[in-house]
Scaffold this motif. Structure first.
Motif, PDB file in Angstrom:
ATOM      1  N   MET A  52     -28.110  -3.227   0.983  1.00 23.16           N
ATOM      2  CA  MET A  52     -27.088  -4.162   0.556  1.00 23.16           C
ATOM      3  C   MET A  52     -26.019  -3.476  -0.281  1.00 23.16           C
ATOM      4  O   MET A  52     -24.851  -3.789  -0.161  1.00 23.16           O
ATOM      5  N   SER A  53     -26.394  -2.548  -1.137  1.00 19.13           N
ATOM      6  CA  SER A  53     -25.430  -1.862  -1.982  1.00 19.13           C
ATOM      7  C   SER A  53     -24.507  -0.961  -1.154  1.00 19.13           C
ATOM      8  O   SER A  53     -23.360  -0.757  -1.527  1.00 19.13           O
ATOM      9  N   GLN A  54     -25.006  -0.429  -0.029  1.00 24.48           N
ATOM     10  CA  GLN A  54     -24.154   0.376   0.841  1.00 24.48           C
ATOM     11  C   GLN A  54     -23.080  -0.494   1.495  1.00 24.48           C
ATOM     12  O   GLN A  54     -21.937  -0.062   1.647  1.00 24.48           O
ATOM     13  N   ASN A  55     -23.421  -1.717   1.858  1.00 27.76           N
ATOM     14  CA  ASN A  55     -22.441  -2.627   2.449  1.00 27.76           C
ATOM     15  C   ASN A  55     -21.350  -2.990   1.450  1.00 27.76           C
ATOM     16  O   ASN A  55     -20.172  -3.060   1.809  1.00 27.76           O
ATOM     17  N   ILE A  56     -21.719  -3.215   0.217  1.00 27.05           N
ATOM     18  CA  ILE A  56     -20.739  -3.547  -0.825  1.00 27.05           C
ATOM     19  C   ILE A  56     -19.844  -2.344  -1.094  1.00 27.05           C
ATOM     20  O   ILE A  56     -18.623  -2.490  -1.225  1.00 27.05           O
ATOM     21  N   LEU A  57     -20.445  -1.162  -1.164  1.00 27.02           N
ATOM     22  CA  LEU A  57     -19.667   0.052  -1.376  1.00 27.02           C
ATOM     23  C   LEU A  57     -18.698   0.294  -0.220  1.00 27.02           C
ATOM     24  O   LEU A  57     -17.535   0.652  -0.443  1.00 27.02           O
ATOM     25  N   LEU A  58     -19.133   0.074   1.016  1.00 36.02           N
ATOM     26  CA  LEU A  58     -18.280   0.226   2.179  1.00 36.02           C
ATOM     27  C   LEU A  58     -17.143  -0.809   2.165  1.00 36.02           C
ATOM     28  O   LEU A  58     -15.995  -0.489   2.482  1.00 36.02           O
ATOM     29  N   LEU A  59     -17.452  -2.035   1.755  1.00 29.10           N
ATOM     30  CA  LEU A  59     -16.438  -3.081   1.658  1.00 29.10           C
ATOM     31  C   LEU A  59     -15.390  -2.736   0.603  1.00 29.10           C
ATOM     32  O   LEU A  59     -14.182  -2.893   0.831  1.00 29.10           O
ATOM     33  N   ILE A  60     -15.818  -2.223  -0.536  1.00 32.56           N
ATOM     34  CA  ILE A  60     -14.886  -1.809  -1.592  1.00 32.56           C
ATOM     35  C   ILE A  60     -14.032  -0.644  -1.118  1.00 32.56           C
ATOM     36  O   ILE A  60     -12.820  -0.612  -1.356  1.00 32.56           O
ATOM     37  N   LEU A  61     -14.628   0.304  -0.423  1.00 32.27           N
ATOM     38  CA  LEU A  61     -13.885   1.441   0.102  1.00 32.27           C
ATOM     39  C   LEU A  61     -12.838   0.991   1.122  1.00 32.27           C
ATOM     40  O   LEU A  61     -11.683   1.437   1.085  1.00 32.27           O
ATOM     41  N   CYS A  62     -13.200   0.083   2.025  1.00 33.63           N
ATOM     42  CA  CYS A  62     -12.253  -0.430   3.022  1.00 33.63           C
ATOM     43  C   CYS A  62     -11.126  -1.209   2.347  1.00 33.63           C
ATOM     44  O   CYS A  62      -9.953  -1.074   2.738  1.00 33.63           O
ATOM     45  N   ALA A  63     -11.452  -2.022   1.340  1.00 35.23           N
ATOM     46  CA  ALA A  63     -10.428  -2.785   0.624  1.00 35.23           C
ATOM     47  C   ALA A  63      -9.471  -1.844  -0.095  1.00 35.23           C
ATOM     48  O   ALA A  63      -8.256  -2.086  -0.129  1.00 35.23           O
ATOM     49  N   THR A  64      -9.980  -0.766  -0.655  1.00 33.00           N
ATOM     50  CA  THR A  64      -9.135   0.215  -1.341  1.00 33.00           C
ATOM     51  C   THR A  64      -8.200   0.914  -0.359  1.00 33.00           C
ATOM     52  O   THR A  64      -7.016   1.111  -0.653  1.00 33.00           O
ATOM     53  N   VAL A  65      -8.696   1.260   0.803  1.00 41.13           N
ATOM     54  CA  VAL A  65      -7.872   1.915   1.819  1.00 41.13           C
ATOM     55  C   VAL A  65      -6.779   0.957   2.315  1.00 41.13           C
ATOM     56  O   VAL A  65      -5.610   1.349   2.455  1.00 41.13           O
ATOM     57  N   VAL A  66      -7.113  -0.296   2.564  1.00 43.07           N
ATOM     58  CA  VAL A  66      -6.129  -1.281   3.009  1.00 43.07           C
ATOM     59  C   VAL A  66      -5.080  -1.506   1.924  1.00 43.07           C
ATOM     60  O   VAL A  66      -3.875  -1.572   2.205  1.00 43.07           O
ATOM     61  N   PHE A  67      -5.515  -1.620   0.666  1.00 39.14           N
ATOM     62  CA  PHE A  67      -4.579  -1.807  -0.441  1.00 39.14           C
ATOM     63  C   PHE A  67      -3.632  -0.609  -0.568  1.00 39.14           C
ATOM     64  O   PHE A  67      -2.430  -0.781  -0.761  1.00 39.14           O
ATOM     65  N   ALA A  68      -4.173   0.602  -0.434  1.00 36.29           N
ATOM     66  CA  ALA A  68      -3.327   1.807  -0.512  1.00 36.29           C
ATOM     67  C   ALA A  68      -2.350   1.857   0.664  1.00 36.29           C
ATOM     68  O   ALA A  68      -1.188   2.226   0.492  1.00 36.29           O
ATOM     69  N   PHE A  69      -2.790   1.449   1.850  1.00 33.82           N
ATOM     70  CA  PHE A  69      -1.915   1.436   3.020  1.00 33.82           C
ATOM     71  C   PHE A  69      -0.776   0.434   2.840  1.00 33.82           C
ATOM     72  O   PHE A  69       0.368   0.708   3.186  1.00 33.82           O
ATOM     73  N   LEU A  70      -1.072  -0.727   2.276  1.00 34.79           N
ATOM     74  CA  LEU A  70      -0.046  -1.751   2.057  1.00 34.79           C
ATOM     75  C   LEU A  70       0.881  -1.416   0.883  1.00 34.79           C
ATOM     76  O   LEU A  70       1.954  -1.995   0.759  1.00 34.79           O
ATOM     77  N   SER A  71       0.484  -0.497   0.037  1.00 38.53           N
ATOM     78  CA  SER A  71       1.281  -0.139  -1.138  1.00 38.53           C
ATOM     79  C   SER A  71       2.401   0.839  -0.825  1.00 38.53           C
ATOM     80  O   SER A  71       3.300   1.015  -1.636  1.00 38.53           O
ATOM     81  N   VAL A  72       2.372   1.462   0.317  1.00 37.17           N
ATOM     82  CA  VAL A  72       3.376   2.459   0.670  1.00 37.17           C
ATOM     83  C   VAL A  72       4.428   1.805   1.567  1.00 37.17           C
ATOM     84  O   VAL A  72       4.102   1.218   2.597  1.00 37.17           O
ATOM     85  N   LYS A  73       5.687   1.893   1.147  1.00 37.89           N
ATOM     86  CA  LYS A  73       6.815   1.386   1.945  1.00 37.89           C
ATOM     87  C   LYS A  73       7.709   2.554   2.308  1.00 37.89           C
ATOM     88  O   LYS A  73       8.127   3.316   1.455  1.00 37.89           O
ATOM     89  N   ARG A  74       8.016   2.666   3.571  1.00 36.22           N
ATOM     90  CA  ARG A  74       8.942   3.688   4.058  1.00 36.22           C
ATOM     91  C   ARG A  74      10.249   2.984   4.379  1.00 36.22           C
ATOM     92  O   ARG A  74      10.309   2.097   5.223  1.00 36.22           O
ATOM     93  N   ILE A  75      11.308   3.356   3.683  1.00 42.27           N
ATOM     94  CA  ILE A  75      12.615   2.734   3.858  1.00 42.27           C
ATOM     95  C   ILE A  75      13.508   3.702   4.625  1.00 42.27           C
ATOM     96  O   ILE A  75      13.702   4.841   4.197  1.00 42.27           O
ATOM     97  N   PRO A  76      14.034   3.269   5.767  1.00 41.57           N
ATOM     98  CA  PRO A  76      14.852   4.169   6.591  1.00 41.57           C
ATOM     99  C   PRO A  76      16.161   4.560   5.918  1.00 41.57           C
ATOM    100  O   PRO A  76      16.653   3.867   5.023  1.00 41.57           O
ATOM    101  N   GLU A  77      16.705   5.653   6.376  1.00 36.73           N
ATOM    102  CA  GLU A  77      17.989   6.152   5.877  1.00 36.73           C
ATOM    103  C   GLU A  77      19.077   5.127   6.158  1.00 36.73           C
ATOM    104  O   GLU A  77      19.114   4.505   7.206  1.00 36.73           O
ATOM    105  N   GLY A  78      19.977   4.918   5.216  1.00 32.52           N
ATOM    106  CA  GLY A  78      21.072   3.969   5.384  1.00 32.52           C
ATOM    107  C   GLY A  78      20.680   2.525   5.131  1.00 32.52           C
ATOM    108  O   GLY A  78      21.416   1.608   5.482  1.00 32.52           O
TER     109      GLY A  78
END
Length: 156
Positions: A1-27
């Protein structure tokens, strides 16, 4: 059970980091707003944002915009059609942010008002009219972060 929670926290952290980066095009400039109303602008490049607290309100293109004109214009001797194009661009995104959604309407209204201010606009030469409209529009729009680059209108 603790491995599932750890995996869920890791996935949530990766998704949060992915959503935190914005690439704004030139112009392009993005305007972000927080829930408390605070705003900030992001220039081109890669930026970190708060995905749950900030949202993109405007994507403002700094390259040129074209406003087509085709308006029936009343004259003392009847009516004529004011048609052509007005080319404009944003020079200060922070100042233009408040009116960017209605910039076309604002420019159109100010161009019509500037044409109405002339006693007999039908007698004005086309190049004279275009340069006068450009200077009048730039006087009133520059403080709003917008500049008119070219005016090509005719009154027929």
């Amino acid at each position: 059970m603790s491995q599932n929670i750890l995996l869920l926290i890791l996935c949530a952290t990766v998704v949060f980091a992915f959503l935190s980066v914005k690439r704004i095009p030139e112009g392009t400039v993005y305007t972000l707003r927080r829930f408390n109303g605070q705003a900030r602008t992001l220039q081109s490049g890669t930026h970190w944002v708060w995905p749950l607290l900030e949202r993109v309100v405007h994507r403002i293109s700094l390259t040129g915009h074209v406003l087509p004109l085709d308006e029936l214009f009343p004259l003392a001797t009847g009516s004529a059609r004011l048609s052509g194009k007005i080319f404009w661009q944003v020079i200060d995104a922070a100042r233009a942010d408040a009116l960017i959604d209605r910039a076309d309407e604002l420019i159109r209204a100010r161009a019509l008002n500037a044409t109405r201010a002339i006693d007999n606009p039908a007698e004005e030469v086309g190049d004279q009219r275009n340069s006068r409209l450009k200077s009048v529009l730039n006087e009133s729009l520059r403080e709003l972060g917008i500049v008119v680059t070219r005016v090509q209108v005719s009154l027929a």
